[in-house]
Design an enzyme around this catalytic site. Structure first.
Site, PDB file in Angstrom:
ATOM      1  N   LYS A 186      -2.865  -1.432   8.842  1.00 14.29           N
ATOM      2  CA  LYS A 186      -2.717   0.019   8.934  1.00 14.29           C
ATOM      3  C   LYS A 186      -1.455   0.494   8.209  1.00 14.29           C
ATOM      4  O   LYS A 186      -0.570  -0.294   7.878  1.00 14.29           O
ATOM      5  CB  LYS A 186      -2.646   0.449  10.405  1.00 14.29           C
ATOM      6  CG  LYS A 186      -3.822   0.014  11.251  1.00 14.29           C
ATOM      7  CD  LYS A 186      -5.131   0.603  10.781  1.00 14.29           C
ATOM      8  CE  LYS A 186      -6.239   0.271  11.771  1.00 14.29           C
ATOM      9  NZ  LYS A 186      -7.569   0.738  11.327  1.00 14.29           N
ATOM     10  N   ASN A 187      -1.370   1.802   8.008  1.00  9.21           N
ATOM     11  CA  ASN A 187      -0.172   2.362   7.361  1.00  9.21           C
ATOM     12  C   ASN A 187       1.083   2.021   8.150  1.00  9.21           C
ATOM     13  O   ASN A 187       2.142   1.784   7.563  1.00  9.21           O
ATOM     14  CB  ASN A 187      -0.300   3.879   7.219  1.00  9.21           C
ATOM     15  CG  ASN A 187      -1.365   4.277   6.221  1.00  9.21           C
ATOM     16  OD1 ASN A 187      -2.400   3.626   6.106  1.00  9.21           O
ATOM     17  ND2 ASN A 187      -1.125   5.355   5.489  1.00  9.21           N
TER      18      ASN A 187
END
Length: 368
Positions: A186-187
């Protein structure tokens, strides 16, 4: 030169010294579950999102499930979910004993269509779970208005949207609560499974904290039949480090996405559409083509990594055969899942690599 879909090693080694220091700090603390690292991250991430409360949990699926459970949603209830999403959104509803009710998206944005949501509401509907798919916020204001009209919970599935904004407001502060995943890709990613919840409802936050810890507020005193779903100290320490780099990483993702959009215009691909009220964080840059699989194969021959997000719509998965859906029941979702392809994107990808990918895509399209 090959271009990987996402270089997790490079991402984490760029903060290697800080992550190693965080590891040593937790190791030397002697406290490994629900300690100061978790409390610090909960406070910092909630503030980042613009919410009053943060609750660290084991993963993103549990984050959704725990909010629903803490909101009293269970057997006999219906929860509106996107027809096109990662299956975890549906699974969380099912784990509460409720029924997921799929609704088709606005095809241009891949996010929930408020008009179709309105048509799907019944007396059994208790919640709407919009997914900010691929890092782009769903159109929240019409959904919130519907929820207010019908007395429904709005739970953001923000697993792909850390830092994204809707009409200037960050995801995580738009509904009554939001669920995040901190899966490594994920970011904002941990170095293992991790998840979190943000809300400005103090009473809801207290119930979620109780459910995540065996249904207990005081050790060995159990108020409800809860779960073991706690963000551990080590992952929280890593996330405290990585939160510092989130905005810079999102900015680089935006630069890569802008380069793709410029270089692939007129290529024959259907490119992402961004409404003027959305500020995506480009967890994924997703294109569409009717010969998706052939395109992916030709890109692989050129050393370009791609992934399909996602190859099978949830209603067509064996896991949901009991709901009785058939092919053709959700044609927009089915078409999306047949045609989407995610191009490489990440915080340590360079514009030169984006140029290389775009050139490879054009060459591959010409060869189809």
């Amino acid at each position: 030169m090959t271009v990987p879909f996402l270089d997790l090693k490079a991402i984490n080694l760029s903060q290697g010294a800080e992550l190693e220091a965080a590891f040593q700090r937790v190791l030397n603390s002697g406290w490994y579950i629900l300690g100061q690292e978790v409390a610090n991250f909960e406070q910092r991430f909630a503030a980042y999102c613009g919410a009053a409360q943060g609750i660290g949990v084991a993963n993103g699926l549990d984050a959704i499930m725990l909010v629903l459970k803490a909101s009293g949603i269970g057997p006999g209830d219906e929860v509106i979910v996107p027809s096109n999403t990662f299956i975890a959104t549906w699974l969380a509803v099912s784990q509460c004993g409720a029924t997921p009710v799929p609704v088709e998206p606005v095809e241009a944005t891949y996010n929930l269509d408020p008009a179709r949501v309105a048509a799907a509401i019944t007396p059994r509907t208790k919640a709407i779970v919009p997914v900010h798919l691929y890092g782009q916020p769903a159109d929240m204001d019409p959904l919130l208005a519907l929820a207010e009209q019908h007395g429904l919970l709005v739970l953001e599935d923000a697993a792909q949207a850390h830092g994204a904004r809707y009409r200037g407001r960050r995801t995580g502060s738009l509904g009554q609560a939001a669920a995040f995943s901190f899966y490594p890709g994920k970011n904002l990613g941990a170095l293992g499974d991790a998840g979190g919840i943000t809300t400005s409802d103090a009473a809801l936050a207290e119930r979620i904290r109780t459910y995540r810890n065996y249904g207990s507020q005081q050790k060995y005193h159990n108020l409800v039949q809860g779960f073991n779903s706690r963000l551990d100290e080590m992952q929280a320490a890593f996330l405290n480090v990585k939160l510092e780099a989130l905005d810079a990483g999102n900015a680089q993702r935006r630069a890569i996405a802008a380069r793709y959009t410029e270089l692939l215009a007129g290529s024959g691909l259907l490119l992402p559409h961004v409404p003027d009220w959305a500020e995506p964080v480009w967890h994924l840059y997703v294109v569409r083509h009717p010969q998706r699989d052939a395109l992916a194969a030709k890109l692989a021959e050129q050393g370009i990594g791609t992934i399909v997000h996602y190859p099978i719509a949830p209603h067509m998965q064996q896991a949901y055969a009991a709901l009785g859906f058939q092919e053709g029941d959700f044609p927009i979702a089915e078409a999306i899942h047949r045609e989407v392809l995610s191009l490489p994107i990440g915080p340590h990808m360079t514009l030169a690599q984006a140029d290389q990918v775009a050139a490879a895509v054009r060459a591959a399209l010409a060869a189809l």
